[in-house]
Design a protein around this motif. Structure first.
Motif, PDB file in Angstrom:
ATOM      1  N   GLY A 187      33.754  20.378  55.537  1.00  0.00           N
ATOM      2  CA  GLY A 187      34.254  21.725  55.780  1.00  0.00           C
ATOM      3  C   GLY A 187      33.357  22.467  56.745  1.00  0.00           C
ATOM      4  N   SER A 226      38.695  28.276  54.552  1.00  0.00           N
ATOM      5  CA  SER A 226      38.226  26.893  54.646  1.00  0.00           C
ATOM      6  C   SER A 226      39.331  25.973  55.135  1.00  0.00           C
ATOM      7  CB  SER A 226      37.697  26.428  53.285  1.00  0.00           C
ATOM      8  OG  SER A 226      37.277  25.077  53.336  1.00  0.00           O
ATOM      9  N   VAL A 227      40.522  26.152  54.602  1.00  0.00           N
ATOM     10  CA  VAL A 227      41.659  25.333  55.018  1.00  0.00           C
ATOM     11  C   VAL A 227      41.921  25.540  56.512  1.00  0.00           C
ATOM     12  CG1 VAL A 227      44.164  25.073  54.821  1.00  0.00           C
ATOM     13  CG2 VAL A 227      42.752  25.126  52.762  1.00  0.00           C
ATOM     14  N   GLN A 228      41.844  26.784  56.965  1.00  0.00           N
ATOM     15  CA  GLN A 228      42.058  27.057  58.389  1.00  0.00           C
ATOM     16  C   GLN A 228      40.985  26.393  59.242  1.00  0.00           C
ATOM     17  OE1 GLN A 228      45.415  28.079  58.354  1.00  0.00           O
ATOM     18  NE2 GLN A 228      44.628  29.047  60.216  1.00  0.00           N
ATOM     19  N   ARG A 255      41.662  22.722  59.393  1.00  0.00           N
ATOM     20  CA  ARG A 255      42.785  22.467  60.296  1.00  0.00           C
ATOM     21  C   ARG A 255      42.312  22.478  61.743  1.00  0.00           C
ATOM     22  NH1 ARG A 255      46.078  25.923  58.471  1.00  0.00           N
ATOM     23  NH2 ARG A 255      47.555  24.531  57.429  1.00  0.00           N
ATOM     24  N   THR A 300      32.827  23.251  50.108  1.00  0.00           N
ATOM     25  CA  THR A 300      33.736  24.290  50.576  1.00  0.00           C
ATOM     26  C   THR A 300      33.625  25.476  49.618  1.00  0.00           C
ATOM     27  OG1 THR A 300      35.576  23.432  49.264  1.00  0.00           O
ATOM     28  CG2 THR A 300      35.318  22.547  51.509  1.00  0.00           C
ATOM     29  N   ARG A 339      46.855  20.523  49.155  1.00  0.00           N
ATOM     30  CA  ARG A 339      46.696  21.416  50.302  1.00  0.00           C
ATOM     31  C   ARG A 339      45.977  20.708  51.445  1.00  0.00           C
ATOM     32  NH1 ARG A 339      43.261  25.330  48.993  1.00  0.00           N
ATOM     33  NH2 ARG A 339      43.028  24.900  46.766  1.00  0.00           N
ATOM     34  N   HIS A 340      45.028  19.844  51.104  1.00  0.00           N
ATOM     35  CA  HIS A 340      44.269  19.165  52.150  1.00  0.00           C
ATOM     36  C   HIS A 340      45.010  17.930  52.670  1.00  0.00           C
ATOM     37  CE1 HIS A 340      41.265  21.853  50.432  1.00  0.00           C
ATOM     38  NE2 HIS A 340      40.695  21.789  51.615  1.00  0.00           N
ATOM     39  N   PRO A 393      38.827  30.008  50.071  1.00  0.00           N
ATOM     40  CA  PRO A 393      39.512  28.726  50.220  1.00  0.00           C
ATOM     41  C   PRO A 393      40.511  28.721  51.368  1.00  0.00           C
ATOM     42  CG  PRO A 393      39.328  29.275  47.899  1.00  0.00           C
ATOM     43  CD  PRO A 393      38.852  30.490  48.668  1.00  0.00           C
ATOM     44  N   GLU A 394      41.175  29.848  51.594  1.00  0.00           N
ATOM     45  CA  GLU A 394      42.148  29.920  52.686  1.00  0.00           C
ATOM     46  C   GLU A 394      41.458  29.801  54.041  1.00  0.00           C
ATOM     47  OE1 GLU A 394      41.943  32.041  50.118  1.00  0.00           O
ATOM     48  OE2 GLU A 394      43.678  31.259  49.024  1.00  0.00           O
ATOM     49  N   LEU A 429      46.979  18.779  55.594  1.00  0.00           N
ATOM     50  CA  LEU A 429      46.238  18.875  56.852  1.00  0.00           C
ATOM     51  C   LEU A 429      46.057  17.514  57.513  1.00  0.00           C
ATOM     52  CD1 LEU A 429      43.358  21.336  55.839  1.00  0.00           C
ATOM     53  CD2 LEU A 429      45.560  21.888  56.906  1.00  0.00           C
ATOM     54  N   THR A 463      34.089  16.555  49.084  1.00  0.00           N
ATOM     55  CA  THR A 463      34.216  17.848  48.418  1.00  0.00           C
ATOM     56  C   THR A 463      32.877  18.317  47.853  1.00  0.00           C
ATOM     57  OG1 THR A 463      34.778  16.863  46.276  1.00  0.00           O
ATOM     58  CG2 THR A 463      36.599  17.297  47.802  1.00  0.00           C
TER      59      THR A 463
END
Length: 300
Positions: free
Chosen positions: A195, A208-210, A213, A242, A261-262, A205-206, A265, A239
């Motif tokens: 991450g 981190s996802v961005q 990506r 993050t 969610r991952h 978390p949001e 991606l 993991t």
């Protein structure tokens, strides 16, 4: 491709006092792979027992039958490509071709100066990493290598018979920045990330996802630049680093939501830490084992 689930077992337990049992249990639980850190010591474990990665993985290879094994990650901090290549070829042989080399630039603390060297600048660290990977690729693929670089040399380094896996064992290149992602695109059979470290303390978390990506998109761009299909590169998320921290291991549902969610991606492998009481990797062992046995089926 279905999402694979793997674990990382830190080498802090004596082999005959629980070390062997953990690696064998990882195989029984159905993990795709079990990795270990390749450090001389690490953070809160620095003043306690800590064993070497390659001997530990060799013992694990002899104690298991089909579990993939590897490092997350090896770095130039205290490794030289010539001696490392010989050890990896031997490990690949003992395991029957079950080894993946996770490789990264390394950090600035812990074992970065254990050999007495001055701390490297970020630029030198990146330069060393690039040369390290390029030379290691040759050493694991060719019978004899001579090389004179800025940081590493090899003189008629023999590596016969080579790896069981051809043309060499796979590299999982850890990278988040431009230079590392270029190396991952060119030399990696897989890409590894933890991450965005800038989000660990205060991010969401949001966010981190961005960030993940964005990393994946940059890797795709680097692959496209050399005419490589990004679909051929496995994408591994280690993991625990993050903003979610250990929360995905709170329950099976929490993990399935996190992993799903991952997976969206493009990640093909999620790696979770084997529970360690009273540490950053503390988790309920029963929940951990349930995740290992049931999560893959729910993720499809």
């Amino acid at each position: 491709m279905s999402l694979r689930l793997s674990t990382v077992i830190l080498p802090y337990v004596r082999w005959h006092e629980g070390g062997r049992a953990a690696w064998q249990r990882a195989e029984q639980l159905g993990f795709h792979a079990a990795y270990t850190y390749d450090h001389l010591s690490w953070r809160s474990f620095r003043d306690g027992p800590w064993f070497g990665a390659i001997p530990t993985l060799t013992a694990a290879a002899a104690a298991t039958d089909h579990l993939r094994l590897g490092t997350l990650v090896t770095s130039p901090n205290f490794r030289h490509p010539v001696t490392l290549a010989k050890e990896l070829i031997s490990l690949d042989d003992v395991s029957g071709g079950r080894v993946t080399l996770g490789v990264g630039a390394g950090g600035t603390g812990f074992d970065a100066t254990a050999l007495g060297q001055e701390p490297w600048s970020p630029r030198e660290r990146a330069d060393r990493f690039a040369e390290f990977v390029r030379l290691l690729d040759r050493l694991l693929s060719e019978d004899s290598v001579s090389y004179e670089g800025d940081f590493y040399s090899a003189h008629e380094a023999r590596n016969i018979p080579g790896c069981v896996q051809r043309p060499r064992l796979p590299f999982a290149v850890a990278a988040t920045g431009p230079r590392g992602l270029k190396l991952a695109a060119r030399y990696g059979q897989a890409w590894v990330t933890t991450g965005d470290p800038r989000l660990y303390e205060t991010g969401t978390p949001e966010q981190s996802v961005q960030a993940l990506r964005g990393q994946a998109e940059k890797l795709a761009d680097e692959c496209a630049a050399i005419g490589r299909d990004i679909a051929g590169v496995d994408k591994i998320l280690l993991t625990g680093f993050t903003p979610d921290r250990g929360r995905p291991l709170d329950s099976l549902d929490a993990f399935v939501d996190f992993a799903g969610r991952h997976a969206e991606l493009g990640f093909t492998e999620i790696v979770i830490h084997w529970p360690i009481p009273d540490s950053d990797f503390a988790a309920d062992e029963k929940v951990f084992e349930r995740i290992a046995m049931e999560a893959a089926a729910q993720l499809g």
